[in-house]
Motif scaffolding. Structure first.
Motif, PDB file in Angstrom:
ATOM      1  N   PRO A  89      66.427  -3.813-104.312  1.00  0.00           N
ATOM      2  CA  PRO A  89      66.313  -2.489-103.938  1.00  0.00           C
ATOM      3  C   PRO A  89      67.060  -2.423-102.573  1.00  0.00           C
ATOM      4  N   MET A  90      67.555  -1.035-102.192  1.00  0.00           N
ATOM      5  CA  MET A  90      68.663  -0.844-101.240  1.00  0.00           C
ATOM      6  C   MET A  90      67.760  -0.237 -99.956  1.00  0.00           C
ATOM      7  N   TYR A  91      66.575   0.218 -99.994  1.00  0.00           N
ATOM      8  CA  TYR A  91      66.038   1.065 -98.808  1.00  0.00           C
ATOM      9  C   TYR A  91      64.912   0.277 -98.538  1.00  0.00           C
ATOM     10  N   ARG A  92      64.973  -0.053 -97.084  1.00  0.00           N
ATOM     11  CA  ARG A  92      63.772  -0.721 -96.400  1.00  0.00           C
ATOM     12  C   ARG A  92      62.783   0.372 -95.993  1.00  0.00           C
ATOM     13  N   GLN A  93      61.366  -0.259 -95.550  1.00  0.00           N
ATOM     14  CA  GLN A  93      60.381   0.480 -95.404  1.00  0.00           C
ATOM     15  C   GLN A  93      60.058  -0.396 -94.014  1.00  0.00           C
ATOM     16  N   ARG A  94      59.674   0.143 -93.057  1.00  0.00           N
ATOM     17  CA  ARG A  94      59.332  -0.633 -91.994  1.00  0.00           C
ATOM     18  C   ARG A  94      58.199   0.128 -91.304  1.00  0.00           C
ATOM     19  N   SER A  95      57.149  -0.267 -90.596  1.00  0.00           N
ATOM     20  CA  SER A  95      56.432   0.465 -89.954  1.00  0.00           C
ATOM     21  C   SER A  95      56.998   0.871 -88.454  1.00  0.00           C
ATOM     22  N   LEU A  96      56.707   2.136 -88.057  1.00  0.00           N
ATOM     23  CA  LEU A  96      56.930   2.799 -86.732  1.00  0.00           C
ATOM     24  C   LEU A  96      57.057   1.631 -85.682  1.00  0.00           C
ATOM     25  N   ASP A  97      56.130   0.780 -85.786  1.00  0.00           N
ATOM     26  CA  ASP A  97      55.795  -0.194 -84.750  1.00  0.00           C
ATOM     27  C   ASP A  97      56.871  -1.477 -84.742  1.00  0.00           C
ATOM     28  N   ASP A  98      57.560  -1.309 -86.032  1.00  0.00           N
ATOM     29  CA  ASP A  98      58.530  -2.491 -86.032  1.00  0.00           C
ATOM     30  C   ASP A  98      59.629  -2.385 -85.004  1.00  0.00           C
ATOM     31  N   PRO A  99      60.061  -3.558 -84.324  1.00  0.00           N
ATOM     32  CA  PRO A  99      61.102  -3.554 -83.398  1.00  0.00           C
ATOM     33  C   PRO A  99      62.553  -2.749 -83.682  1.00  0.00           C
ATOM     34  N   ALA A 100      62.753  -2.785 -85.017  1.00  0.00           N
ATOM     35  CA  ALA A 100      64.013  -2.105 -85.388  1.00  0.00           C
ATOM     36  C   ALA A 100      63.802  -0.635 -85.441  1.00  0.00           C
ATOM     37  N   MET A 101      62.364  -0.267 -85.539  1.00  0.00           N
ATOM     38  CA  MET A 101      62.284   1.318 -85.563  1.00  0.00           C
ATOM     39  C   MET A 101      62.031   2.123 -84.141  1.00  0.00           C
ATOM     40  N   ALA A 102      62.356   1.262 -82.993  1.00  0.00           N
ATOM     41  CA  ALA A 102      62.047   1.542 -81.729  1.00  0.00           C
ATOM     42  C   ALA A 102      62.689   2.823 -81.370  1.00  0.00           C
ATOM     43  N   SER A 103      64.071   2.921 -81.824  1.00  0.00           N
ATOM     44  CA  SER A 103      64.649   4.323 -81.320  1.00  0.00           C
ATOM     45  C   SER A 103      63.840   5.403 -82.152  1.00  0.00           C
ATOM     46  N   ARG A 105      60.811   5.644 -83.186  1.00  0.00           N
ATOM     47  CA  ARG A 105      59.427   5.983 -82.661  1.00  0.00           C
ATOM     48  C   ARG A 105      59.557   6.467 -81.169  1.00  0.00           C
ATOM     49  N   ARG A 106      60.774   6.239 -80.301  1.00  0.00           N
ATOM     50  CA  ARG A 106      60.934   7.067 -79.357  1.00  0.00           C
ATOM     51  C   ARG A 106      61.403   8.274 -79.432  1.00  0.00           C
ATOM     52  N   ALA A 107      62.009   8.617 -80.491  1.00  0.00           N
ATOM     53  CA  ALA A 107      62.536  10.105 -81.032  1.00  0.00           C
ATOM     54  C   ALA A 107      61.086  10.765 -81.063  1.00  0.00           C
ATOM     55  N   VAL A 108      60.408  10.116 -81.910  1.00  0.00           N
ATOM     56  CA  VAL A 108      59.226  10.994 -82.437  1.00  0.00           C
ATOM     57  C   VAL A 108      58.269  11.241 -81.317  1.00  0.00           C
ATOM     58  N   ASP A 109      58.042  10.230 -80.315  1.00  0.00           N
ATOM     59  CA  ASP A 109      57.210  10.383 -79.241  1.00  0.00           C
ATOM     60  C   ASP A 109      57.805  11.552 -78.256  1.00  0.00           C
ATOM     61  N   LEU A 129      47.714  10.790 -90.421  1.00  0.00           N
ATOM     62  CA  LEU A 129      48.267  10.971 -89.153  1.00  0.00           C
ATOM     63  C   LEU A 129      48.721   9.636 -88.569  1.00  0.00           C
ATOM     64  N   VAL A 130      50.096   9.889 -88.246  1.00  0.00           N
ATOM     65  CA  VAL A 130      50.806   8.857 -87.691  1.00  0.00           C
ATOM     66  C   VAL A 130      50.859   8.711 -85.989  1.00  0.00           C
ATOM     67  N   ALA A 131      51.002   9.829 -85.376  1.00  0.00           N
ATOM     68  CA  ALA A 131      51.116  10.040 -84.037  1.00  0.00           C
ATOM     69  C   ALA A 131      50.756  11.583 -83.882  1.00  0.00           C
ATOM     70  N   TYR A 132      50.354  11.631 -82.368  1.00  0.00           N
ATOM     71  CA  TYR A 132      50.120  13.101 -82.018  1.00  0.00           C
ATOM     72  C   TYR A 132      49.999  13.145 -80.472  1.00  0.00           C
ATOM     73  N   ASN A 133      50.189  14.515 -79.983  1.00  0.00           N
ATOM     74  CA  ASN A 133      50.247  14.564 -78.580  1.00  0.00           C
ATOM     75  C   ASN A 133      48.786  14.915 -78.085  1.00  0.00           C
ATOM     76  N   ALA A 134      48.685  15.086 -76.714  1.00  0.00           N
ATOM     77  CA  ALA A 134      47.393  15.197 -75.903  1.00  0.00           C
ATOM     78  C   ALA A 134      46.597  16.416 -76.351  1.00  0.00           C
ATOM     79  N   LEU A 135      47.002  17.500 -77.107  1.00  0.00           N
ATOM     80  CA  LEU A 135      46.064  18.484 -77.257  1.00  0.00           C
ATOM     81  C   LEU A 135      45.417  18.232 -78.810  1.00  0.00           C
ATOM     82  N   VAL A 136      45.991  17.547 -79.611  1.00  0.00           N
ATOM     83  CA  VAL A 136      45.521  17.400 -81.014  1.00  0.00           C
ATOM     84  C   VAL A 136      44.040  16.771 -81.010  1.00  0.00           C
ATOM     85  N   PRO A 137      43.477  15.623 -80.107  1.00  0.00           N
ATOM     86  CA  PRO A 137      42.080  15.276 -80.389  1.00  0.00           C
ATOM     87  C   PRO A 137      41.426  16.456 -79.599  1.00  0.00           C
ATOM     88  N   LEU A 138      41.795  17.235 -78.966  1.00  0.00           N
ATOM     89  CA  LEU A 138      40.662  18.316 -78.628  1.00  0.00           C
ATOM     90  C   LEU A 138      40.446  19.299 -79.537  1.00  0.00           C
TER      91      LEU A 138
END
Length: 287
Positions: A89-103, A105-109, A129-138
């Protein structure tokens, strides 16, 4: 009740042990291409393509990737094609919490945080749901505990009667919009989980919404479908956009989408800053 149009034929995706030709035939027919059409797109002879599809010839790695590109196969399934043809296989799948995905994750945040005081959230390929901002829980308040316990599926949360459905003022319109988007995603990916999700959502009863808010008209009519949510602060009306990564080479990033909501009227725009302050105060108290 709005009756959704039938989704495309349920895809019977090949299994992991099926030969490459079975995978190729699946995607070619899913894209409604003849062997001649695909051969022309991939710049190979029809005879060679036929031999590859029937197993009489083995494709090179380059050929697998070329065919996958012409067929617009998602990265996850390109890996399956490569493995079926005997390649790694050629393409990797990593969690957004993986250090390699830090950039990433920062972009999403940054996108989510920068969108405040308007709501925004990130979802994976199955609308979890993976991530959200302050208004979503309300905005999710009032939904059953089951629906807001991770993993939170935002489509299920939106359309189940014990979710947000009874609070969506234009439920029939919004429901039809979400089911149509899901149909388009099924057509693009052939994902069986999405087919099952579509069938589940389409089978939900549509509760009577006891609000007088009509479907949006005026400037929105015929342009976008609004999301109109009844809250203690009145009906909040939003329009939404979807952001995806432009050139992903990671499966997680290709399958990630950021849904950003913008106020569709002056009343909603005026109400949101106070709601964000309320949401942050609640989060601070809980923390």
């Amino acid at each position: 009740m709005n009756t959704p149009r039938p989704h495309p034929t349920k895809p019977g995706q090949p299994g992991a042990r099926d030969p490459f030709g079975v995978h190729l035939r699946h995607w070619r027919t899913h894209r409604r291409l003849s062997q001649l059409d695909l051969a022309q797109e991939a710049e190979v002879s029809t005879r060679h393509l036929s031999y590859v599809e029937t197993g009489r010839a083995a494709p090179s790695r380059e050929m697998v990737l070329r065919l996958a590109e012409r067929l617009d196969v998602p990265l996850r399934e390109r890996n399956a094609l490569l493995v079926a043809a005997g390649f790694a296989p050629m393409y990797r799948q990593r969690s957004l919490d993986d250090p390699a995905m830090a950039s990433a994750r920062r972009a999403v945040d940054l996108v989510l945080k920068g969108h405040e005081p308007f709501p925004a959230l990130a979802v994976d390929r199955h609308w979890n749901l993976v991530a959200y901002n302050a208004l979503v829980p309300l905005l999710m308040e009032g939904a059953s505990a089951e629906l807001v316990t991770p993993p939170v599926n935002v489509l299920r949360l939106s359309l189940r009667p014990d979710g947000l459905a009874s609070r969506i003022a234009n439920l029939a319109q919004w429901r039809a919009h979400l089911l149509e988007r899901l149909q388009q995603q099924i057509a693009a990916t052939g994902d069986r989980v999405l087919v099952e999700l579509h069938d589940e959502l389409a089978a939900y009863p549509v509760p009577h919404v006891g609000h007088d808010t009509p479907p949006a008209g005026g400037e929105l009519s015929g342009v976008v479908v609004p999301f109109q949510l009844v809250t203690p602060n009145g009906v909040l009306s939003f329009i939404s956009t979807t952001t995806i990564f432009g050139t992903p080479v990671d499966i997680t990033l290709q399958e990630l989408a950021v849904e950003s909501f913008f106020p569709a009227d002056a009343q909603t725009a005026a109400a949101l800053p106070a709601l964000v302050a309320q949401a942050k105060a609640q989060a601070g108290a809980a923390g």
